[in-house]
Design a protein around this motif. Sequence first.
Motif, mmCIF file in Angstrom:
data_model
loop_
_atom_site.group_PDB
_atom_site.id
_atom_site.type_symbol
_atom_site.label_atom_id
_atom_site.label_comp_id
_atom_site.label_asym_id
_atom_site.label_seq_id
_atom_site.Cartn_x
_atom_site.Cartn_y
_atom_site.Cartn_z
ATOM 1 N N HIS A 23 46.132 65.232 40.223
ATOM 2 C CA HIS A 23 46.681 65.562 39.408
ATOM 3 C C HIS A 23 47.790 64.384 39.282
ATOM 4 C CE1 HIS A 23 49.698 68.695 38.058
ATOM 5 N NE2 HIS A 23 50.204 68.018 38.505
ATOM 6 N N HIS A 24 48.158 65.058 37.547
ATOM 7 C CA HIS A 24 48.777 64.035 36.496
ATOM 8 C C HIS A 24 50.023 65.068 36.216
ATOM 9 C CE1 HIS A 24 47.948 60.111 38.471
ATOM 10 N NE2 HIS A 24 46.216 60.565 37.792
ATOM 11 N N GLU A 25 51.157 65.347 35.902
ATOM 12 C CA GLU A 25 52.222 66.539 35.248
ATOM 13 C C GLU A 25 51.905 65.568 34.179
ATOM 14 O OE1 GLU A 25 55.236 69.473 35.768
ATOM 15 O OE2 GLU A 25 54.235 68.994 37.982
ATOM 16 N N SER A 26 52.729 64.333 34.057
ATOM 17 C CA SER A 26 53.327 64.246 32.630
ATOM 18 C C SER A 26 53.339 62.156 33.607
ATOM 19 C CB SER A 26 54.219 64.230 33.162
ATOM 20 O OG SER A 26 55.314 63.087 31.685
ATOM 21 N N ASP A 27 52.586 61.687 32.632
ATOM 22 C CA ASP A 27 52.759 59.646 32.156
ATOM 23 C C ASP A 27 54.804 59.609 32.679
ATOM 24 O OD1 ASP A 27 49.918 59.694 31.755
ATOM 25 O OD2 ASP A 27 51.049 59.052 29.261
ATOM 26 N N ASP A 28 56.069 60.678 32.363
ATOM 27 C CA ASP A 28 56.606 60.177 33.033
ATOM 28 C C ASP A 28 57.120 60.425 34.491
ATOM 29 O OD1 ASP A 28 57.929 59.266 30.098
ATOM 30 O OD2 ASP A 28 59.086 61.556 29.876
ATOM 31 N N CYS A 29 56.191 61.193 35.442
ATOM 32 C CA CYS A 29 56.089 60.625 36.480
ATOM 33 C C CYS A 29 55.790 59.172 36.720
ATOM 34 C CB CYS A 29 55.013 61.392 36.835
ATOM 35 S SG CYS A 29 56.100 63.363 36.502
ATOM 36 N N ILE A 30 55.247 58.994 36.314
ATOM 37 C CA ILE A 30 53.697 57.315 36.547
ATOM 38 C C ILE A 30 54.941 56.609 36.202
ATOM 39 C CG2 ILE A 30 51.958 55.820 35.829
ATOM 40 C CD1 ILE A 30 50.457 58.643 35.429
ATOM 41 N N ARG A 31 55.697 56.135 35.098
ATOM 42 C CA ARG A 31 56.906 55.933 35.248
ATOM 43 C C ARG A 31 58.109 56.349 35.798
ATOM 44 N NH1 ARG A 31 55.341 57.955 29.230
ATOM 45 N NH2 ARG A 31 53.998 55.832 28.359
ATOM 46 N N ILE A 32 58.769 56.962 36.445
ATOM 47 C CA ILE A 32 59.548 56.900 37.442
ATOM 48 C C ILE A 32 59.128 56.425 38.525
ATOM 49 C CG2 ILE A 32 60.878 58.774 38.606
ATOM 50 C CD1 ILE A 32 60.872 60.737 36.022
ATOM 51 N N ALA A 33 57.926 56.979 39.113
ATOM 52 C CA ALA A 33 57.519 56.184 40.097
ATOM 53 C C ALA A 33 57.609 54.647 39.889
ATOM 54 C CB ALA A 33 55.968 56.967 41.113
ATOM 55 N N TYR A 34 56.849 54.278 39.106
ATOM 56 C CA TYR A 34 56.592 52.798 38.709
ATOM 57 C C TYR A 34 58.137 52.013 38.779
ATOM 58 C CZ TYR A 34 55.601 48.480 36.369
ATOM 59 O OH TYR A 34 54.671 47.005 36.428
ATOM 60 N N GLN A 35 59.583 52.868 37.982
ATOM 61 C CA GLN A 35 60.543 51.843 37.945
ATOM 62 C C GLN A 35 61.546 52.345 39.792
ATOM 63 O OE1 GLN A 35 62.412 50.103 35.828
ATOM 64 N NE2 GLN A 35 60.303 50.721 35.071
ATOM 65 N N TRP A 36 61.411 53.065 39.999
ATOM 66 C CA TRP A 36 61.044 53.309 41.532
ATOM 67 C C TRP A 36 60.749 52.237 42.269
ATOM 68 C CZ3 TRP A 36 59.789 53.614 46.550
ATOM 69 C CH2 TRP A 36 60.625 53.497 47.562
ATOM 70 N N LEU A 37 59.368 52.056 42.808
ATOM 71 C CA LEU A 37 58.436 50.607 43.306
ATOM 72 C C LEU A 37 59.253 48.869 43.454
ATOM 73 C CD1 LEU A 37 55.370 52.552 42.940
ATOM 74 C CD2 LEU A 37 56.752 52.419 44.844
ATOM 75 N N ASP A 38 59.612 48.987 41.640
ATOM 76 C CA ASP A 38 59.628 47.985 41.378
ATOM 77 C C ASP A 38 61.351 47.257 42.103
ATOM 78 O OD1 ASP A 38 59.700 45.577 38.699
ATOM 79 O OD2 ASP A 38 61.520 46.263 38.043
ATOM 80 N N ALA A 39 61.879 48.830 41.809
ATOM 81 C CA ALA A 39 63.286 48.020 42.486
ATOM 82 C C ALA A 39 63.319 47.869 44.080
ATOM 83 C CB ALA A 39 64.359 49.311 41.974
ATOM 84 N N GLN A 40 62.263 47.638 45.049
ATOM 85 C CA GLN A 40 62.111 47.726 46.134
ATOM 86 C C GLN A 40 61.412 46.548 46.580
ATOM 87 O OE1 GLN A 40 63.414 50.738 48.246
ATOM 88 N NE2 GLN A 40 63.428 51.220 46.449
#
Length: 127
Positions: A23-40
């Motif tokens: 399930h993918h609701e929106s590409d923005d969900c992937i962008r949000i997750a990417y940004q969170w992972l990037d900060a770690q």
Amino acid sequence: MLSTEAIATAKLETRYITKVDIHHESDDCIRIAYQWLDAQTKIQGATKKSRPLKHIIEAWGGRYVSQNDVEVAAHMHPDVFGSYPHFNIASRLVEPSATRLDDIAEANTQLGYRERSKPEKTYSSKE
């Protein structure tokens, strides 16, 4: 910003933990997750510690994010490896800057996610 085309390709290439009900609701969900992972903070090997990463990311991003979205974001990130929820991120989580969400239209658009956030209990430091 991750392009729609790059995300579409990554969805096809990602090795999902579950092969059914992807399930993918929106590409923005992937962008949000990417940004969170990037900060770690990245570590040498995948962590053995299990955490509800999707829920942590939802609380930070202010909207629903599926486990599959996190898996695609991790696949796309050049410095992240492992499989959900055992990525190569440090156990001491970093609260990403809210400015990472500025160009993501669907960030902070669903009520309730931000209110459930308890950053003082989740994060060891701020970006």
